[in-house]
Write an enzyme that holds these catalytic residues in place. Structure first.
Site, short mmCIF file in Angstrom:
data_model
loop_
_atom_site.label_atom_id
_atom_site.label_comp_id
_atom_site.label_asym_id
_atom_site.label_seq_id
_atom_site.Cartn_x
_atom_site.Cartn_y
_atom_site.Cartn_z
N LYS A 129 0.86 -1.19 0.00
CA LYS A 129 0.00 0.00 0.00
C LYS A 129 0.89 1.23 0.00
O LYS A 129 2.01 1.19 0.51
CB LYS A 129 -0.89 0.02 1.25
CG LYS A 129 -2.11 0.90 1.11
CD LYS A 129 -3.24 0.15 0.44
CE LYS A 129 -4.43 1.02 0.13
NZ LYS A 129 -5.59 0.20 -0.29
N ASP A 169 -6.89 4.43 -4.63
CA ASP A 169 -7.57 4.25 -3.35
C ASP A 169 -8.24 5.61 -3.08
O ASP A 169 -8.43 6.38 -4.03
CB ASP A 169 -6.55 3.87 -2.25
CG ASP A 169 -7.22 3.35 -0.97
OD1 ASP A 169 -7.61 2.19 -0.95
OD2 ASP A 169 -7.38 4.12 0.00
O1 2IT Z 1 -8.07 -1.45 -0.99
C1 2IT Z 1 -7.95 -1.94 -2.13
O2 2IT Z 1 -8.09 -3.15 -2.32
C2 2IT Z 1 -7.65 -1.03 -3.24
N1 2IT Z 1 -7.54 0.16 -3.01
C3 2IT Z 1 -7.43 -1.58 -4.62
C4 2IT Z 1 -6.03 -2.01 -4.81
C5 2IT Z 1 -5.67 -2.44 -6.21
O3 2IT Z 1 -4.49 -2.76 -6.40
O4 2IT Z 1 -6.52 -2.45 -7.11
#
Ligand code: 2IT
Length: 448
Positions: A129, A169
């Site tokens: 993340k 996100d």
């Molecule tokens: O919290 C999540 O799963 C997302 N923000 C999507 C992450 C992604 O790599 O599509």
């Protein structure tokens, strides 16, 4: 009898000592540890290999300076993060969040959750993340572009289609992904699937914007099925009005349910007729305006607006928090239970405090945790990676069908590991189900 609580408490003492002040991270780790300890005690290979101890330590954390200039020429400095949590089953994968609340604790809890979520999708993705405390509210397009370029000027060294694949996100959507992608391509002179959530013209997948919300509703349908119910005719209370909320509203509407609340930082709206038709399109307009005010909906469609309040006191059949972490506390949970909801499903990441979660579960309301329920977003990101790697693109029908199958599979995994008598503990099912694949891969790869 083994004292599981003591094992969890002892483990948490070490986690807290090593990661002081990171409350959200502690919360996410505690929730998972409570589910996993009995399972690990029964399966000593995980205990001997110290898998959980290894999983709570990120493989790598990158923190960097993001300087940028606003339209008036003033210089600002924000902080950028990328937490590369676990790569046992695939390249790091997870979104980038732009929000003033972003700090190391929030990045780490999100990255930790992502490891289990990505594992549940059955696709080969590790967990990560990233983000920044940058506040996009009120910023011009040019300012956002400069910020994204500055962010990528540092991040590009650490990512790649086989290394780490970021996505959106909160605060990061198609526009920001476009700026990231353009800058990455310029710096590396490579056109690759290094990001997901891209525009359709340059390698994005159809259905990605709606995938998280659609997946949440497919998952909710599966929960309801186990109780002999259907979403048709059900009243659904949700929070938020962003990307995830929009996908939920569209699918609930399509399946004959009714979303009766939306919320923003300013309060919530109650629309007894349900959010449908042009009202759904207006959600996009509200987001695009950058005002971050749900009151605009009430003004436009002449419905009630409750300033400064959360929507959980509104009677409904299904409650789906779609906004942000810890938006549902014990008081809210009591309201939700009192109103007799049939099921509670998390669409945002960790929107429920631990006390609220326990209260809802103790009252025998099926509780669909985020890492299972909202995995459809990252699942379609995984499908985007596959399409990029194969240099082709699938049709909306193909992607939606795969998404639906994945959500049914995740529900089955929750049943497999979460059955307790004639009930299903979805939290336990998702935590163990997500853990096993990652843990077995880690053992196979040695002490790394
Ligand atoms: O919290 C999540 O799963 C997302 N923000 C999507 C992450 C992604 O790599 O599509």
């Amino acid at each position: 009898m083994t004292d599981y609580k003591k094992i969890v408490d002892d483990f948490m003492v070490d986690v807290i000592a090593k990661n002081p002040g990171e409350n959200e991270f502690h919360q996410a780790v505690r929730e998972i540890t409570e589910s996993l300890v009995p399972f690990i005690e029964e399966h000593p290979k995980y205990k001997e290999a110290k898998i959980l101890e290894r999983m709570v330590e990120p493989e790598r954390v990158i923190i960097f300076r993001v300087p940028w200039q606003d339209d008036k020429g003033e210089i600002h400095v924000n902080r950028g993060y990328r937490v590369q949590m676990n790569s046992a089953i695939g390249p790091y994968k997870g979104g980038i969040r732009f929000h003033p609340s972003v700090n190391l604790s929030i990045m780490k809890f999100l990255a930790f959750e992502q490891v289990f979520k990505n594992s549940l999708t059955t696709l080969p993705m590790g967990g990560g993340k990233g983000g920044s405390d940058f506040d996009p509210r009120g910023r011009s397009d040019a300012e956002v572009m400069r910020f994204c370029q500055s962010f990528m000027n540092e991040l590009y060294r650490y990512i790649g289609p086989d290394t780490d694949v970021p996505a959106g996100d909160i605060g990061v959507g198609a526009r920001e992904i476009g700026y990231f992608f353009g800058q990455y391509k310029r710096l590396k002179n490579e056109f690759t699937g290094v990001l997901t959530g891209k525009g359709i013209q340059y390698g994005g997948s159809v259905i990605r914007p709606e995938a998280t919300g659609f997946g949440v509703v497919y998952f909710t349908q599966e929960i309801l099925k186990t109780m002999g119910m259907d979403i048709k005719g059900k009243k659904v209370a949700i929070s938020g009005f962003g990307n995830v909320a929009w996908g939920v509203v569209r699918k609930v509407d399509e399946l004959g349910g009714k979303v009766i609340t939306l919320s923003g930082p300013d309060g919530y709206i109650y629309d007894p007729d349900g959010v449908s038709g042009e009202k759904i399109d207006f959600m996009l307009e509200m987001r695009r305006s950058g005002r971050d005010k749900v009151q605009d909906y009430a003004d436009k469609f002449n419905v009630e607006f409750y300033p400064g309040k959360r929507p959980w006191s509104v009677p409904c059949d299904i409650a789906i928090p779609c906004a942000t972490q810890n938006e549902v506390d014990l008081e809210d949970a009591k309201q939700i239970v009192k109103n007799g909801v049939k099921c509670y499903v998390e669409a945002a990441n960790m929107p429920t405090t631990l006390e609220a979660m326990k209260y809802i579960q103790e009252n025998n309301i099926p509780f669909g945790p985020a890492k299972a329920a909202n995995a459809g977003g990252v699942a379609v990101s995984g499908l985007e990676m596959t399409q990029n790697a194969m240099h082709l693109s699938w049709t909306p029908e193909e992607v939606d069908k795969k998404l639906h199958e994945i959500m049914i599979n995740i529900h089955n995994t929750c049943l497999k590991y979460g059955k307790e008598g004639d009930k299903v503990n979805y939290v336990k099912g998702a935590n163990i189900g997500g853990f096993v694949k990652v843990a077995d891969a880690m053992i196979a790869q040695g002490i790394v």
